[in-house]
Design a protein around this motif. Sequence first.
Motif: not given
Lengths: 384, 384
Positions: A1, A4, A6-8, A209, A212-213, A216, B8, B10, B12, B14, B212-213, B217, B220, B239-240, B243-244, B247, B252
């Motif tokens: 991976m 990154f 990230f913030k939204n 992940l 899969r998102f 999805g 959200n 925060t 991230i 990563f 599906r999300f 997870i 994963t 890492a996976n 992140w899982s 999430m 979300l």
Amino acid sequence: MLNFAFKNRTEILFGKDQINEIASRVPSEGKVMFLYGGGSIKKNGVYDDVVNALKGVDFVEFSGVEPNPTYETLSKAVELVKEQNVTFILAVGGGSVIDGAKYVAAAANYDGDGWDILVNGAEVKSALPIGAVLTLPATGSESNGNSVVTRKETQQKRAFGTPIVQSQFAVLDPQYTFSLPTRQISNGVVDAFVHVIEQYLTYPVNAPLQDRFAEGILSTLIEQGPKALENPEDYDVRANVMWSATMALNGLIGQGVPQDWSTHMIGHELTALYNLDHAVTLAIVLPPLMFVQQEQKRAKIIQLGERVFGLNMEDKNELIDATIKHTQDFFEQMGIKTKLGDYDLGEEAVEAVGNNLDRNGMTALGEHGDIDVAKAKKILSLAL
Amino acid sequence: MLNFAFKNRTEILFGKDQINEIASRVPSEGKVMFLYGGGSIKKNGVYDDVVNALKGVDFVEFSGVEPNPTYETLSKAVELVKEQNVTFILAVGGGSVIDGAKYVAAAANYDGDGWDILVNGAEVKSALPIGAVLTLPATGSESNGNSVVTRKETQQKRAFGTPIVQSQFAVLDPQYTFSLPTRQISNGVVDAFVHVIEQYLTYPVNAPLQDRFAEGILSTLIEQGPKALENPEDYDVRANVMWSATMALNGLIGQGVPQDWSTHMIGHELTALYNLDHAVTLAIVLPPLMFVQQEQKRAKIIQLGERVFGLNMEDKNELIDATIKHTQDFFEQMGIKTKLGDYDLGEEAVEAVGNNLDRNGMTALGEHGDIDVAKAKKILSLAL
């Protein structure tokens, strides 16, 4: 991976009658610009809902933002913002209106011609705050910092992006999509689908992940898209399409993975030259692009075929062909023709797009930067 | 789909060496509290990295925050915050340290005993700002507003939540998890898994993207969790998982769908009474809870079995049994025993948990509010 950050920053206000939430979020001091497109919001009740929600707020209207919003129109909005000392922009519409609002918000605070932001990489240091009421699920513009603006005069369609212009809030009421013309739902679903593909269909970086998102969202669009055409007032179906389109391009699924965006870049030139709907250009470009880039994208095309389209074939070359065919068939099922000829375009379009890409410096597209003008023309030739 | 409002806040950060990003995000004025747990961060280099990153910043340390952080310890941190005029808290550790930081941040600005926030619903009107450096992927605390604190004196484990205490940023460097004891990785994966289950395994509301999300997870974690135990220094696997876990509980996947949380509520009492690891209590409670609630959760248990565990059975009752078995087997595969007897607990624990739930008003748990004390005891009896 990949690494990154990230913030939204957008607050999503999702569901029935969430328009009522904006009263507490639009600043009560200062002046609001209520920005919208054509007259459709006056027919479907959204205009009245917004005016109601803005009771007690001082606002000025600016209407007439086009699909593929133009520098020419938006410049008039920038003038009005300055003239009226607007302090907040409320964008009510689809991606074009929201993209337009971002440009206006940035250009209003920019000392010079706002077009510099799009072509000369001028830095956006500040912008007016924005809020959005989404009426067309498609672009994800309601919760990202991207904007695409077209300059009619020069037939250029260019993009800029910064979190500074991202909406503070976005109202997503699926009921607002009930009255949309079929063509706009078709476009929206295909646009969202290709947004996901651009962040997914590259090469594996062991980020299951994110995969899969992405899968999805693709599966949900394939499942819900045709239902949205059949039953325009099925609330849940429209809600699922709306949420999928937002998630497709709010930044999340693209974190930590390579991205492509060549389909968009080639498609933008088709819109700039021939005014084709944005989604139409994506539906034309993506299938042949998958064909031409099948070696580079091999592992992910196979994964797409198996996981999203449920294909199961021994011969992986056959599976790749079938996956491309399924992708194209989905666009056609959504009512979007996928050949240049369907829009009365031929060899001359291939040539013209090539020239435009060259002029705009789009000569190393794709996740490997290996799509040059010659390859872009080859891709388009396969869509004749 | 249900209505929702979601944001959200925060950021991230990563990936490898993202600790270097905090220098520009921790305020350079005022005083920072560097909050952490035991001494592990001094052994694995994280402590030094943080001190380096805080060069030029005035900070004070507070260490000794326990797993299941206690009111007793955190109250001392609150005192130090007041004494030293701390203006920002940097929490470095797992969910316990970050949960603790949230309590300290809120209690420091609360006029009275902070415990009121946990038991008397006292409103959190303001809090000190927080940043987080995550060393243990598990709780999602690094990007949500939830906090769980235990009062040793009264054996109460209580929760509060508000976006006001959510971290402004969170550093997620998978390298920081390489040196974690096996038990903590096992706990983290199981904890994250059950967080997803609590937001997924209820009843269908036609929200296929959320489903599906959630399934993405879960799949994963099932795929990567055992690999994380086998190859502690496989960066991508860690890492996976990391992140899982984020999430799983950043808000979300729970938007627009019903939620349960009864497994957590019953589990909290087991921790408060017997100091069992949080994840252990979830692994004990969930399988029998699925069994007892199988009618209410029927459609989603079947979906879990088919989509996540890949089960395919004509007889849906058999499929439900197999899905519960697969869930339990996954916990055992991750090295966590799932019976009360494995921890030398018997009937007395069933009784004591029932009494605690009653005392704490936890008498209508689950998505339908139909898990009363008697049913909770029945669930625990099946875990004997």
